[in-house]
Design an enzyme around this catalytic site. Structure first.
Site, short mmCIF file in Angstrom:
data_model
loop_
_atom_site.label_atom_id
_atom_site.label_comp_id
_atom_site.label_asym_id
_atom_site.label_seq_id
_atom_site.Cartn_x
_atom_site.Cartn_y
_atom_site.Cartn_z
CE LYS A 36 34.29 37.07 39.48
NZ LYS A 36 34.81 37.03 40.44
CB THR A 37 32.39 39.30 45.19
OG1 THR A 37 33.46 39.62 44.11
CG2 THR A 37 33.34 39.76 46.77
CG ASP A 222 37.84 35.88 42.26
OD1 ASP A 222 37.24 34.59 41.66
OD2 ASP A 222 37.58 37.00 42.43
CD GLU A 223 38.33 37.08 37.93
OE1 GLU A 223 37.78 36.76 37.04
OE2 GLU A 223 37.34 37.89 38.33
CD GLN A 253 33.44 37.85 33.14
OE1 GLN A 253 33.66 38.62 34.06
NE2 GLN A 253 32.05 37.38 34.04
NE ARG A 589 32.40 43.81 33.13
CZ ARG A 589 32.92 42.70 33.36
NH1 ARG A 589 33.15 43.02 34.68
NH2 ARG A 589 32.21 41.47 33.14
#
Length: 641
Positions: A36-37, A222-223, A253, A589
């Site tokens: 996504k980044t 973002d997020e 998340q 992770r």
């Protein structure tokens, strides 16, 4: 259809669709490890290539670390060009208040209260009300005030609603009054004000709102699943009638509802923006197929989510290891030994993480790593919370504004210079003429030093100013007298200068003010940046690990009541779906190896309790699992237990 530009050729079809969706509202549901980044930064670059001025593009994320990473990626693509404004929500709020807050009588260079400052002010307010802070914890009062602010409830509204309720609610209202008075006196705002006040500013001042909407034509968030209602409203106010708002998030998340975050902002994005495009990024580039399959099995048990099934072209990878230990100490010792084995086999120590649900678990783990001789980094004690660092920051803030009482009280005693609280009390009360001659001489010398630093601060580079403060204040001399411990503390203080150098390109007070603001807003993951040059296994909570990735990940304490957590002590009860999302975050992770551990007996408040294995373990297909050979409890029974 024209051919796609070369700079998106490496993206998959869904990623390309997101990058090329440049107009109107867009919602991107991005799974863990889905790039996504890369999508965000490529889309921003694409907008600039299309002719959108960089200064009209805004990107907002949730951690300073994520914001820095985004800036670095954009700098690499635009080495000699202006960059968009990239910040956290709190950083954005600070920028809006500094730029336009004068219409609300907010000074351009205000101070930001960090959590310690806020707790200290609340403790002071409780004492003024003759209430023992041990009876009414400042943390609990701050949480009530913070929640009210995040819910958009003003002090007056809170008083009107709760004045006839419980004694505790009345205390909160009375403390809140004194807390606001303290901040006003100190020309300070707290974290919540950095969201509440910009929303109020844009709601109530049409001219400012139009200027901000003209300033930022394209907004990226973002997020988005971690936003609260006020943050979502702030984004909508900035987006304005253009509605060029591009949000990226993953409902799976969402782990911060206890901070006021609401997944409804992402779940119901299309309700708020009926013309929105919806794009799903489901290709996982991070983890092995085993880990991706396990993560799908875990999260698909949740009902309050959008349909998303991650896929990957990565190798199948190792099976997931489960190790049940006798107690917490044995669990920690096994984790330390296994981490040492991983390092011996070639895994870099900094590519190993040990995650835990609560900070209380860190003690046994830290002791085990020390005993085993395995280097480690513990995320928990923030750099900016160290005494010597807070001392230097108080001196800097005092140089910028000599009226700050709390900084004056701290600076005058760091290092001690024979000026006591009684003397300071007389000065603050305007009774300087009552001072003895010797005390007046000491006070005059201190104030002359502060004034000298204030003049230098007008033009000094932040890094040079930090160095000067450490020397002129006497902190350097005092710490050098404390031997090896003092030398280490002095190195911490000097490290502030290295951190401040990031702001040397900004002129004078603007650079120093920006440095102070970011120091106040630093989060857990900023410790990762500070320790990048140090080797060691990272020990941290699952919450702190969000957004990070490691070759090997240990997730410890997988027991009912601990993970999922049942709200022991003063901790709030947790929604089981959020607990499963937290476990999903922990699992995702890991890139190559995932190890899950538990203790069959765990000591809580001095009493040993027999623990049941976490119900989350039963969500994983047994074919994806292998048990450690040291399992003394019967591998075939652990999932069924």
């Amino acid at each position: 259809m024209p051919p796609s530009p070369d700079y998106i050729s490496h993206l998959n079809p869904n990623q390309k669709e997101a990058v090329l969706a440049t107009d109107g509202p867009v919602s991107v549901l991005a799974g863990a490890g889905s790039g996504k980044t890369s999508v965000l930064t490529t889309r921003i670059y694409h907008l600039i290539r299309l002719g959108v001025p960089a200064e009209k593009i805004l990107a907002v994320t949730f951690t300073n670390k994520a914001a820095r990473e985004m800036r670095e990626r954009l700098t690499h693509r635009l080495p000699d060009s202006p960059l968009p404004f990239v910040a956290t929500f709190h950083g954005l709020g600070r920028e809006l208040l500094q730029a336009y807050g004068t219409v609300m009588d907010i000074p351009r260079y205000f101070t930001i209260f960090d959590r310690d400052d806020s707790k200290s002010a609340i403790r002071e307010a409780l004492k003024a009300l003759d209430i023992d802070p041990k009876e009414v914890p400042p943390n609990a009062i701050l949480a009530r005030i913070s929640k009210a602010k995040s819910d958009g409830v003003s002090l007056q509204e809170f008083r009107d609603k709760h004045s006839r309720e419980s004694f505790r609610s009345r205390i909160v209202a009375e403390v809140w009054i004194r807390y606001e008075d303290k901040m006003k006196k100190e020309k300070a705002l707290d974290f919540d004000d950095l969201i509440v006040l910009p929303v109020k500013l844009l709601r109530e001042h049409l001219d400012v709102r139009e200027r901000v909407q003209e300033r930022f034509s394209h907004l990226h968030v973002d997020e988005f699943q971690d936003t609260n209602e006020l943050q979502a409203e702030l984004a909508k106010l900035i987006g304005g009638p253009r509605q060029n708002i591009f949000v990226v998030g993953d409902i799976d998340q969402s782990i911060y509802t206890w901070r006021g975050a609401t997944i409804d902002n992402l779940l119901k994005f299309e309700d708020a923006y009926p013309t929105a495009q919806h794009i799903v990024l489901d290709q996982n580039y991070r983890s092995t197929k085993t880990i991706v399959d396990a993560a799908n099995m875990i999260i698909e048990k949740n009902r309050n989510r959008k349909d998303k099934h991650a896929v990957t072209e990565n190798d199948q990878g190792d099976r997931i290891t489960i190790h049940p230990a006798g107690n917490a100490e044995q669990e920690a010792a096994w984790v330390a030994r296994e981490a040492r084995r991983c390092i011996a086999k070639g895994t870099a120590a900094e590519q190993i993480a040990v995650l835990y649900r609560t900070n209380a678990q860190s003690r046994a783990l830290e002791e085990a790593f020390l005993h085993a001789g395995v280097p480690y980094k513990l995320l928990g004690t923030r750099f900016y919370d160290r005494k010597e660092v807070k001392d230097v920051l108080s001196w800097i803030r005092l140089a910028l504004d000599s009226s700050r009482e709390s900084d004056r009280m701290r600076a005058v005693q760091s290092p001690p210079r024979g000026i006591g609280k009684v003397t300071l009390g007389k000065i603050l009360a305007g009774k300087r003429d009552e001072l003895r001659a010797a005390d007046k001489t000491k006070v005059d010398s201190f104030e002359a030093l502060v004034q000298s630093l204030a003049e230098i601060a007008q033009t000094a580079m932040p890094s040079a100013f930090v160095k000067l403060v450490i020397e002129k204040s006497g902190l350097q001399t005092a710490l050098l007298k404390e031997g090896e411990d003092g030398q280490e503390r002095l190195e911490n203080a000097r490290e502030l200068g290295a951190l401040a150098s990031r702001y040397d390109s900004l002129p004078g007070l603007e650079g120093i003010s920006s440095f102070l603001a970011d120091a106040a807003l630093a989060g857990d993951q900023d410790e990762m940046d500070r320790s990048e040059g140090k080797t060691g296994v990272t020990l941290m909570t699952v919450h702190a690990a969000k957004g990070l990735e490691f070759e090997t990940v240990f997730v410890t304490g997988l027991e009912e009541g601990l993970f999922p957590h049942e709200g022991m002590g003063t901790d709030e009860d947790r929604d089981e779906e959020e607990e499963r999302r937290l476990f999903y975050v922990a699992v995702t992770r890991a890139k190559k190896r995932l190890i899950l551990t538990l203790a069959r007996i765990r000591r809580i408040y001095g009493t040993d309790y027999f623990s049941e294995p976490s119900s989350f373990l039963r969500d994983i297909d047994p074919l994806l699992i292998e048990y450690d050979e040291a399992d003394e409890y019967g591998a075939e029974n652990i999932i069924e237990a």
